[in-house]
Design a protein around this motif. Structure first.
Motif, PDB file in Angstrom:
ATOM      1  N   SER A 182      63.342  41.794  58.440  1.00  0.00           N
ATOM      2  CA  SER A 182      63.591  40.668  58.121  1.00  0.00           C
ATOM      3  C   SER A 182      63.050  38.887  58.067  1.00  0.00           C
ATOM      4  O   SER A 182      63.534  38.075  57.510  1.00  0.00           O
ATOM      5  CB  SER A 182      64.769  40.337  58.853  1.00  0.00           C
ATOM      6  N   ALA A 212      73.147  49.769  59.126  1.00  0.00           N
ATOM      7  CA  ALA A 212      73.889  49.048  57.801  1.00  0.00           C
ATOM      8  C   ALA A 212      73.833  47.267  57.727  1.00  0.00           C
ATOM      9  O   ALA A 212      73.595  46.991  56.392  1.00  0.00           O
ATOM     10  CB  ALA A 212      74.822  48.780  58.246  1.00  0.00           C
ATOM     11  N   ALA A 213      72.736  46.507  59.050  1.00  0.00           N
ATOM     12  CA  ALA A 213      72.217  45.030  59.156  1.00  0.00           C
ATOM     13  C   ALA A 213      71.036  45.442  57.669  1.00  0.00           C
ATOM     14  O   ALA A 213      70.713  44.878  56.695  1.00  0.00           O
ATOM     15  CB  ALA A 213      72.435  44.451  59.851  1.00  0.00           C
ATOM     16  N   ASP A 216      71.600  46.183  54.056  1.00  0.00           N
ATOM     17  CA  ASP A 216      72.183  44.824  53.173  1.00  0.00           C
ATOM     18  C   ASP A 216      71.239  43.774  53.265  1.00  0.00           C
ATOM     19  O   ASP A 216      71.135  43.251  52.194  1.00  0.00           O
ATOM     20  CB  ASP A 216      73.304  44.460  54.483  1.00  0.00           C
ATOM     21  N   ARG A 217      70.241  44.143  54.100  1.00  0.00           N
ATOM     22  CA  ARG A 217      69.030  43.112  54.011  1.00  0.00           C
ATOM     23  C   ARG A 217      68.066  43.353  53.251  1.00  0.00           C
ATOM     24  O   ARG A 217      67.379  42.578  52.670  1.00  0.00           O
ATOM     25  CB  ARG A 217      68.557  42.837  55.968  1.00  0.00           C
ATOM     26  N   THR A 219      68.107  45.073  50.731  1.00  0.00           N
ATOM     27  CA  THR A 219      68.862  45.466  49.102  1.00  0.00           C
ATOM     28  C   THR A 219      69.590  44.045  48.191  1.00  0.00           C
ATOM     29  O   THR A 219      69.426  44.231  47.397  1.00  0.00           O
ATOM     30  CB  THR A 219      69.546  47.231  49.349  1.00  0.00           C
ATOM     31  N   HIS A 220      69.482  43.361  48.925  1.00  0.00           N
ATOM     32  CA  HIS A 220      70.338  42.661  48.431  1.00  0.00           C
ATOM     33  C   HIS A 220      68.810  41.573  47.249  1.00  0.00           C
ATOM     34  O   HIS A 220      68.435  41.707  47.486  1.00  0.00           O
ATOM     35  CB  HIS A 220      70.166  41.143  49.506  1.00  0.00           C
TER      36      HIS A 220
END
Length: 253
Positions: A182, A212-213, A216-217, A219-220
């Motif tokens: 991240s 899931a997080a 999401d992080r 693949t943005h």
């Protein structure tokens, strides 16, 4: 002259000055041109050394180049994306790349080749595997050096995290990996290679919310490339087996 050039780290001046002066005399260069030619050669020499140093520091297990890729044998998604990826704009834009699919289809080769190209473009690169990265994070945390590791990790223009999905990790490991990745999200580019589609990532990290997080992080605005296809290594094994069989048959005749 040699001592000055050695101390100032000017190898062209040390080893090529006489030849350059001889050339300048024959072609009647001005002093200005001779100095310019010497400086240009010094610059080229340092640039080449810096590229090699960056490739070495990237810690890639092999030297794989984009020119070595057999594009026709790549999965279709990779063939379509390759023209854009090799421009390295995704790195300049801080976009991620996720290469997923079964083993042996060129994921690591493609990621490594992009890393080498980035080094040649004077970018900073780190190649690591996910298991190795997790071990490094844990070790730095226990030694109270995690902050420095995080600072360094953030600075790379490109990070390749290879082999996600080969080794499972507990909840703590998943959290450490998520937090570490991240740090680069939305700012710097990361390439993930994995043998698992996203709907199977919970086989590696058991916490569904965390998975899931993470998805999401990562693949943005990312390039999501399906690398499912026939295994190069399996093809080579079959080819070698066939050659051996033919040779053995000839010997029996």
């Amino acid at each position: 002259m040699d001592n000055y050039a050695k101390e100032l780290k000017l190898p062209v001046m040390r080893f090529e000055l006489d030849a350059m002066v001889e050339l300048a005399t024959r072609q009647e260069w001005s002093y200005y041109r001779l100095i310019r030619e010497l400086l240009e050669k010094e610059h080229e020499n340092r640039t080449e050394k810096r590229k090699k140093q960056k490739i070495r520091r990237a810690n890639s297990p092999e030297l794989k180049y984009l020119e070595e890729l057999d594009v026709k044998k790549l999965p279709k998604d990779a063939q379509v994306a390759l023209n854009e990826l090799e421009t390295l704009e995704f790195i300049r834009e801080g976009r991620n790349v996720v290469l997923y699919g079964n083993p042996g289809t060129g994921k690591t080769h493609l990621a490594t080749a992009l890393a080498i190209r980035a080094c040649e473009e004077d970018m900073t690169v780190l190649f690591t595997t996910v298991p190795r990265l997790l071990t490094q994070i844990r070790e730095c945390r226990s030694q109270k050096k995690l902050t420095q590791l995080e600072r360094n990790f953030e600075k790379y223009d490109l990070v390749i995290c290879d082999e996600f999905g080969y080794v499972s990790c507990d909840k703590e490991g998943g959290e450490l990996l998520f937090n570490h990745l991240s740090l680069r999200a939305g700012k710097k580019s990361t390439i993930i290679t994995t043998n698992l589609a996203f709907n199977r990532w919970n086989e590696i990290i058991k916490d569904k919310v965390l998975v899931a997080a993470m998805v999401d992080r990562l693949t943005h605005k990312a390039f999501i490339i399906n690398m499912t296809g026939d295994s190069y290594r399996l093809k080579e094994t079959k080819k070698s087996w066939l050659i051996c069989k033919i040779r053995n048959n000839k010997l029996l005749l």
